[in-house]
Design a protein around this motif. Structure first.
Motif, mmCIF file in Angstrom:
data_model
loop_
_atom_site.group_PDB
_atom_site.id
_atom_site.type_symbol
_atom_site.label_atom_id
_atom_site.label_comp_id
_atom_site.label_asym_id
_atom_site.label_seq_id
_atom_site.Cartn_x
_atom_site.Cartn_y
_atom_site.Cartn_z
ATOM 1 N N TYR A 168 -44.294 36.709 34.219
ATOM 2 C CA TYR A 168 -45.400 36.638 35.186
ATOM 3 C C TYR A 168 -45.092 35.696 36.347
ATOM 4 C CZ TYR A 168 -46.792 32.109 33.178
ATOM 5 O OH TYR A 168 -46.814 30.791 32.759
ATOM 6 N N ARG A 169 -44.219 34.710 36.104
ATOM 7 C CA ARG A 169 -43.879 33.754 37.161
ATOM 8 C C ARG A 169 -42.981 34.357 38.226
ATOM 9 N NH1 ARG A 169 -42.685 29.422 32.420
ATOM 10 N NH2 ARG A 169 -42.081 31.409 31.456
ATOM 11 N N ASP A 170 -42.452 35.542 37.944
ATOM 12 C CA ASP A 170 -41.522 36.166 38.889
ATOM 13 C C ASP A 170 -42.130 37.341 39.650
ATOM 14 O OD1 ASP A 170 -39.489 34.407 38.121
ATOM 15 O OD2 ASP A 170 -38.911 35.687 36.435
ATOM 16 N N VAL A 171 -43.416 37.608 39.474
ATOM 17 C CA VAL A 171 -44.069 38.701 40.204
ATOM 18 C C VAL A 171 -44.323 38.222 41.635
ATOM 19 C CG1 VAL A 171 -46.080 40.225 40.324
ATOM 20 C CG2 VAL A 171 -45.108 39.586 38.098
ATOM 21 N N ARG A 172 -43.864 39.005 42.593
ATOM 22 C CA ARG A 172 -43.948 38.592 44.000
ATOM 23 C C ARG A 172 -44.571 39.659 44.897
ATOM 24 N NH1 ARG A 172 -43.051 34.514 41.821
ATOM 25 N NH2 ARG A 172 -41.302 33.064 42.038
ATOM 26 N N ASP A 173 -45.061 40.756 44.341
ATOM 27 C CA ASP A 173 -45.494 41.866 45.194
ATOM 28 C C ASP A 173 -47.008 42.010 45.251
ATOM 29 O OD1 ASP A 173 -45.722 42.644 42.569
ATOM 30 O OD2 ASP A 173 -44.991 44.679 42.892
ATOM 31 N N GLY A 174 -47.730 40.886 45.270
ATOM 32 C CA GLY A 174 -49.170 40.952 45.477
ATOM 33 C C GLY A 174 -49.483 41.252 46.933
ATOM 34 N N PRO A 175 -50.739 41.359 47.293
ATOM 35 C CA PRO A 175 -51.889 41.117 46.418
ATOM 36 C C PRO A 175 -52.277 42.357 45.608
ATOM 37 C CG PRO A 175 -52.660 41.528 48.642
ATOM 38 C CD PRO A 175 -51.162 41.566 48.699
ATOM 39 N N TYR A 176 -52.915 42.099 44.478
ATOM 40 C CA TYR A 176 -53.473 43.149 43.637
ATOM 41 C C TYR A 176 -55.002 43.109 43.735
ATOM 42 C CZ TYR A 176 -48.925 43.836 41.423
ATOM 43 O OH TYR A 176 -47.595 44.134 41.179
ATOM 44 N N ASP A 177 -55.597 44.263 43.512
ATOM 45 C CA ASP A 177 -57.062 44.331 43.508
ATOM 46 C C ASP A 177 -57.649 43.739 42.236
ATOM 47 O OD1 ASP A 177 -57.682 46.105 45.993
ATOM 48 O OD2 ASP A 177 -56.096 47.198 44.926
ATOM 49 N N ALA A 178 -56.896 43.808 41.144
ATOM 50 C CA ALA A 178 -57.392 43.305 39.863
ATOM 51 C C ALA A 178 -56.201 42.942 38.988
ATOM 52 C CB ALA A 178 -58.261 44.358 39.173
ATOM 53 N N ILE A 179 -56.443 42.013 38.058
ATOM 54 C CA ILE A 179 -55.417 41.601 37.098
ATOM 55 C C ILE A 179 -56.058 41.574 35.718
ATOM 56 C CG2 ILE A 179 -53.864 39.767 36.326
ATOM 57 C CD1 ILE A 179 -53.601 38.860 39.214
ATOM 58 N N SER A 180 -55.378 42.161 34.751
ATOM 59 C CA SER A 180 -55.776 42.062 33.349
ATOM 60 C C SER A 180 -54.722 41.259 32.603
ATOM 61 C CB SER A 180 -55.933 43.450 32.726
ATOM 62 O OG SER A 180 -54.751 44.215 32.914
ATOM 63 N N SER A 181 -55.182 40.379 31.737
ATOM 64 C CA SER A 181 -54.292 39.619 30.866
ATOM 65 C C SER A 181 -54.942 39.638 29.490
ATOM 66 C CB SER A 181 -54.110 38.190 31.380
ATOM 67 O OG SER A 181 -53.292 37.430 30.508
ATOM 68 N N ILE A 182 -54.499 40.558 28.648
ATOM 69 C CA ILE A 182 -55.166 40.822 27.386
ATOM 70 C C ILE A 182 -54.267 40.368 26.239
ATOM 71 C CG2 ILE A 182 -56.384 42.547 26.010
ATOM 72 C CD1 ILE A 182 -57.424 42.213 28.902
ATOM 73 N N GLY A 183 -54.618 39.264 25.612
ATOM 74 C CA GLY A 183 -53.848 38.766 24.478
ATOM 75 C C GLY A 183 -52.481 38.238 24.846
ATOM 76 N N MET A 184 -52.302 37.831 26.084
ATOM 77 C CA MET A 184 -51.010 37.300 26.528
ATOM 78 C C MET A 184 -51.048 35.788 26.739
ATOM 79 S SD MET A 184 -49.689 36.068 29.605
ATOM 80 C CE MET A 184 -48.037 35.561 30.031
ATOM 81 N N ALA A 185 -52.193 35.257 27.175
ATOM 82 C CA ALA A 185 -52.252 33.854 27.603
ATOM 83 C C ALA A 185 -52.008 32.877 26.458
ATOM 84 C CB ALA A 185 -53.593 33.559 28.268
ATOM 85 N N GLU A 186 -52.149 33.324 25.195
ATOM 86 C CA GLU A 186 -51.850 32.457 24.055
ATOM 87 C C GLU A 186 -50.388 32.035 24.042
ATOM 88 O OE1 GLU A 186 -54.967 35.512 22.699
ATOM 89 O OE2 GLU A 186 -53.232 35.409 24.028
ATOM 90 N N HIS A 187 -49.522 32.795 24.714
ATOM 91 C CA HIS A 187 -48.089 32.490 24.752
ATOM 92 C C HIS A 187 -47.723 31.523 25.880
ATOM 93 C CE1 HIS A 187 -47.103 35.611 21.830
ATOM 94 N NE2 HIS A 187 -47.845 36.452 22.509
ATOM 95 N N VAL A 188 -48.658 31.220 26.767
ATOM 96 C CA VAL A 188 -48.330 30.466 27.984
ATOM 97 C C VAL A 188 -48.036 29.001 27.678
ATOM 98 C CG1 VAL A 188 -49.273 29.611 30.169
ATOM 99 C CG2 VAL A 188 -49.567 32.022 29.526
ATOM 100 N N GLY A 189 -48.848 28.384 26.823
ATOM 101 C CA GLY A 189 -48.671 26.969 26.504
ATOM 102 C C GLY A 189 -49.548 26.083 27.364
ATOM 103 N N ALA A 190 -50.061 25.011 26.767
ATOM 104 C CA ALA A 190 -50.986 24.120 27.468
ATOM 105 C C ALA A 190 -50.358 23.502 28.709
ATOM 106 C CB ALA A 190 -51.464 23.024 26.515
ATOM 107 N N ALA A 191 -49.085 23.134 28.619
ATOM 108 C CA ALA A 191 -48.436 22.467 29.754
ATOM 109 C C ALA A 191 -48.263 23.388 30.948
ATOM 110 C CB ALA A 191 -47.078 21.919 29.323
ATOM 111 N N ARG A 192 -48.233 24.705 30.699
ATOM 112 C CA ARG A 192 -47.997 25.681 31.767
ATOM 113 C C ARG A 192 -49.259 26.420 32.188
ATOM 114 N NH1 ARG A 192 -42.830 25.510 34.187
ATOM 115 N NH2 ARG A 192 -41.253 25.095 32.599
ATOM 116 N N TYR A 193 -50.388 26.123 31.552
ATOM 117 C CA TYR A 193 -51.539 26.993 31.754
ATOM 118 C C TYR A 193 -52.084 26.943 33.184
ATOM 119 C CZ TYR A 193 -55.224 30.069 30.259
ATOM 120 O OH TYR A 193 -56.030 31.179 30.118
#
Length: 430
Positions: A257-282
């Protein structure tokens, strides 16, 4: 040793300072404990060595995954009975260090050591994540952690998840509905919360096997970019999109997700992924998604959360989950999640807890696994199948007991005009 079960039960109860609510069935065939309760089956002395050399959840997990420890009877009932020892004693429980100050406890531990016998501690089962030095949640370590969990074979996931191939909490119209119906209703709920319209662009972060991307493109006419770090997921999702004739509207990338550069998007879904991000990176995660949205665009963040701790500095991750299921995963209280989304610039407009829905979903996945047990073992390994059975059953009970929850947070990149584009009665999607 004759009657090992009675000896083992007595020694363990002395160490714990509490009676065992389950039966013990030992390697010599002996049994001890409540006659009608499920049995904790200690198949060999190696199970004791695992627990003695690594007390706590990790030792129990290693014994379970290796098949040294098992349950005879209903697994949910056994876990429910043991919950008081595993979970509910909490901060008031005696730590091992405190317990060992008691001469009787020290004597009991010595008795367990004699009962366990030599040799040195057994090696961890091969299903355990092997740790490497370095910082958490770099692009490299995140990719490795995701691969550990998701690249175990698409056939295995089909067996567990069913035809929907959705690996997140379903949304149940009623308890007797099919899993496929409940997952379709969840996908539709996400799309309605995002107010998707034909011609819009949707970024699906952590797209899994492409189920939401296909539903959004087919039912709502949007163009979707789905990103995942799993090669196996991406290949599967691309094939599904092609089979549906949607390759002109769905692009699946193996991308951080840190390498996506082709915005803007009209909407973003993040379903069951953010648990992998980590508190330090949230906060960085939230800021990156905010930057990828156009003004007025919506984010639907669907994420498991834990209960707040009295002392948050003392919080530690679940050793079993970290070693065998979701390496480097971290759960946060929903209040923390909402606060970080707001710090990133989002206006949080709706928070819906669907905790009970996840418990029901997990019980269906466990039923699928148990019904196809022999095939699951062939597709992965006996240890991997045992990991999944324990983790999903224990997680179902955790949701039911409100130890963890799952929340859908709807947030908007509100434009400077202040018009967030939200209806006056926000819950029209229900």
């Amino acid at each position: 040793m004759a009657d090992a079960a009675l000896r083992l039960k007595s020694l363990v109860e002395q160490v714990l300072g509490a009676p065992l609510p389950v039966r013990i069935r030992a390697w010599d065939g002996s049994q001890a404990g409540p006659p009608h309760a499920p049995a904790l089956v200690v198949r060999n002395r190696r199970a004791l060595r695992r627990l003695l050399f690594k007390p706590g959840e990790l030792g129990l997990a290693r014994a379970w995954v290796a098949g040294d420890l098992d349950v005879e009877g209903d697994l949910y009932t056994a876990l429910d009975l043991l919950a008081g020892l595993i979970w509910e004693r909490g901060e008031d429980a005696r730590t091992l260090g405190q317990a060992l100050r008691d001469p009787e406890v020290r004597a009991a531990v010595r008795g367990l050591i004699r009962l366990a016998g030599p040799p040195l501690p057994p090696a961890p089962p091969e299903e355990e994540m092997r740790r490497r030095r370095g910082h958490l949640h770099t692009r490299r370590t995140d990719k490795r952690a995701i691969s550990h969990h998701y690249d175990v074979g698409n056939d295995f996931y089909e067996l567990v998840l069913g035809p929907s191939m959705v690996y997140s909490c379903a949304y149940w119209p009623d308890p007797d509905a099919s899993l496929e119906t409940a997952q379709r209703d969840k996908l539709e709920l996400v799309c309605r919360k995002l107010a998707l319209k034909s011609g819009q662009r949707l970024l699906d972060v952590g797209c899994g096997w492409g189920s939401l991307a296909i539903h959004a493109a087919r039912e709502h006419g949007v163009t979707v970019v789905g990103i995942t770090l799993s090669q196996e997921q991406a290949a599967y999702a691309r094939k599904r999109a092609a089979d549906e004739g949607l390759t002109d509207r769905i692009e699946i990338r193996v991308q951080d997700y840190r390498d996506v550069r082709d915005g803007p998007y009209d909407a973003i879904s993040s379903i069951g992924m953010a648990e992998h991000v980590g508190a330090a990176r949230y906060l960085e995660y939230a800021q990156d998604l905010y930057a990828l949205l156009k003004p007025g665009g919506r984010l639907l963040n669907h994420q498991i959360g834990r209960r707040p701790q009295r002392d948050e500095s003392a919080y530690s991750v679940d050793e079993f989950i970290d070693a065998y299921v979701f390496p480097d995963g971290e759960l946060q209280p929903v209040g923390t999640t909402v606060g970080l989304l707001e710090r990133a610039g989002f206006e949080v407009r709706d928070v819906e807890s669907i905790r009970e829905h996840y418990a029901h979903t997990l019980r269906r996945w466990v039923a699928n696994l148990e019904a196809g047990w022999e095939r699951a073992v062939r597709l992965t390994s006996p240890g991997r199948a045992r990991v999944w059975r324990l983790y999903m059953a224990a997680s179902a009970l955790s949701f039911e007991r409100n130890r963890i929850g799952v929340n859908q947070v709807l947030a908007v990149r509100t434009p400077e005009s202040g018009d967030a584009g939200m209806p006056l009665r926000a819950r029209t999607w229900n």
